[in-house]
Motif scaffolding. Structure first.
Motif, PDB file in Angstrom:
ATOM      1  N   ASP A  32     -38.298  10.383  25.713  1.00 22.21           N
ATOM      2  CA  ASP A  32     -38.985   8.866  25.816  1.00 22.21           C
ATOM      3  C   ASP A  32     -36.803   8.914  25.171  1.00 22.21           C
ATOM      4  O   ASP A  32     -36.958   7.233  24.923  1.00 22.21           O
ATOM      5  CB  ASP A  32     -39.574   8.001  24.977  1.00 22.21           C
TER       6      ASP A  32
ATOM      7  N   GLN B 130     -34.006   6.879  26.456  1.00 19.48           N
ATOM      8  CA  GLN B 130     -33.495   6.492  27.568  1.00 19.48           C
ATOM      9  C   GLN B 130     -32.020   6.573  28.396  1.00 19.48           C
ATOM     10  O   GLN B 130     -30.705   6.606  27.603  1.00 19.48           O
ATOM     11  CB  GLN B 130     -34.055   4.619  27.847  1.00 19.48           C
ATOM     12  N   SER B 131     -31.789   7.252  29.094  1.00 20.95           N
ATOM     13  CA  SER B 131     -30.590   7.184  29.929  1.00 20.95           C
ATOM     14  C   SER B 131     -30.150   6.062  30.976  1.00 20.95           C
ATOM     15  O   SER B 131     -30.549   5.695  31.267  1.00 20.95           O
ATOM     16  CB  SER B 131     -29.978   8.709  30.367  1.00 20.95           C
TER      17      SER B 131
ATOM     18  N   VAL C 181     -30.137   7.191  33.715  1.00 21.08           N
ATOM     19  CA  VAL C 181     -31.021   7.436  35.283  1.00 21.08           C
ATOM     20  C   VAL C 181     -31.985   7.164  34.547  1.00 21.08           C
ATOM     21  O   VAL C 181     -33.268   7.587  35.754  1.00 21.08           O
ATOM     22  CB  VAL C 181     -30.951   9.095  36.105  1.00 21.08           C
ATOM     23  N   GLY C 182     -32.761   6.912  33.408  1.00 17.63           N
ATOM     24  CA  GLY C 182     -34.526   6.959  33.553  1.00 17.63           C
ATOM     25  C   GLY C 182     -34.849   8.085  32.021  1.00 17.63           C
ATOM     26  O   GLY C 182     -33.404   8.025  31.264  1.00 17.63           O
ATOM     27  N   GLU C 183     -35.953   8.297  31.779  1.00 17.55           N
ATOM     28  CA  GLU C 183     -36.147   8.798  30.849  1.00 17.55           C
ATOM     29  C   GLU C 183     -35.891  10.568  30.844  1.00 17.55           C
ATOM     30  O   GLU C 183     -35.353  11.311  31.941  1.00 17.55           O
ATOM     31  CB  GLU C 183     -38.025   9.071  31.137  1.00 17.55           C
TER      32      GLU C 183
ATOM     33  N   PRO D 160     -38.777  14.696  33.669  1.00 17.75           N
ATOM     34  CA  PRO D 160     -37.706  13.435  32.789  1.00 17.75           C
ATOM     35  C   PRO D 160     -36.771  13.197  34.189  1.00 17.75           C
ATOM     36  O   PRO D 160     -36.391  14.070  35.192  1.00 17.75           O
ATOM     37  CB  PRO D 160     -36.960  14.138  31.640  1.00 17.75           C
ATOM     38  N   ALA D 161     -36.069  12.366  34.258  1.00 21.40           N
ATOM     39  CA  ALA D 161     -35.106  12.102  35.084  1.00 21.40           C
ATOM     40  C   ALA D 161     -34.163  12.794  35.052  1.00 21.40           C
ATOM     41  O   ALA D 161     -33.043  13.365  35.797  1.00 21.40           O
ATOM     42  CB  ALA D 161     -35.050  10.458  35.562  1.00 21.40           C
ATOM     43  N   GLN D 162     -34.281  14.000  33.526  1.00 26.12           N
ATOM     44  CA  GLN D 162     -32.670  14.214  32.808  1.00 26.12           C
ATOM     45  C   GLN D 162     -33.346  15.382  31.700  1.00 26.12           C
ATOM     46  O   GLN D 162     -33.879  14.609  30.964  1.00 26.12           O
ATOM     47  CB  GLN D 162     -31.339  12.965  32.746  1.00 26.12           C
TER      48      GLN D 162
ATOM     49  N   ARG E 147     -29.864  17.113  35.892  1.00 22.76           N
ATOM     50  CA  ARG E 147     -31.233  16.938  36.909  1.00 22.76           C
ATOM     51  C   ARG E 147     -32.086  17.901  37.321  1.00 22.76           C
ATOM     52  O   ARG E 147     -31.707  18.885  38.143  1.00 22.76           O
ATOM     53  CB  ARG E 147     -30.742  15.461  37.771  1.00 22.76           C
TER      54      ARG E 147
END
Length: 154
Positions: A60, A62-63, A65-67, A114-116, A143
């Motif tokens: 969790d 936050q970056s 690009v998302g989570e 995750p997104a990343q 990614r």
């Protein structure tokens, strides 16, 4: 992406240059860490042959690009003064950790991707969110896409 191109890493090899950051991490407000199914202290084989041990995973985050999931590894060989592993070797190790260790575990457990994925190598344990100017740390972001880790430079 580098120069408008996306590079894929076959068999865990890096196809693009990376950014090295030798600073401490910053934590989100909750800074929550969880280990299952990632047993802390597990040694992992990497291309450079250096000793790498899994420390923890922090969910969790936050970056841009998302989570993001942040996977932290102990890698004493990258130490500024006493280490024998150059960044180019550590870069290949981080790609291999994403492609050959992290991604298969995520797929095996059926976890939501995750997104990343952020891979962190540190020459010593560093408490998440606490600055340690003496520590050497390398960070890479990937990614997850089509069973591959695609490098995303910071």
């Amino acid at each position: 992406m580098l120069g408008g191109r996306t590079y894929r890493m076959p068999a865990g090899l890096v196809k693009a240059a990376a950014v090295v950051v030798a600073v401490a991490q910053t934590a989100p407000a909750d800074g929550a860490a969880a280990d299952a199914p990632w047993p802390s202290g597990s040694a992992i084989a990497v291309p450079s042959g250096q000793d790498i041990t899994f420390m923890d995973v922090i969910y969790d985050v936050q970056s841009g690009v998302g989570e993001a999931f942040r996977y932290r590894f102990l890698a004493p060989g990258i130490a500024r003064d006493a280490g024998s592993i150059a960044f180019v070797q550590a870069e290949e190790d981080m790609a291999a950790l994403c492609q050959d260790f992290i991604l298969p575990k995520l797929i095996e457990t059926g976890a939501e991707m995750p997104a990343q994925i952020i891979v962190v190598l540190s020459d010593r344990p560093v408490e998440f969110g606490i600055a340690d100017p003496d520590a050497t740390q390398f960070f890479e972001a990937y990614r997850p896409e089509d069973d591959s880790c695609i490098w995303e430079g910071f």
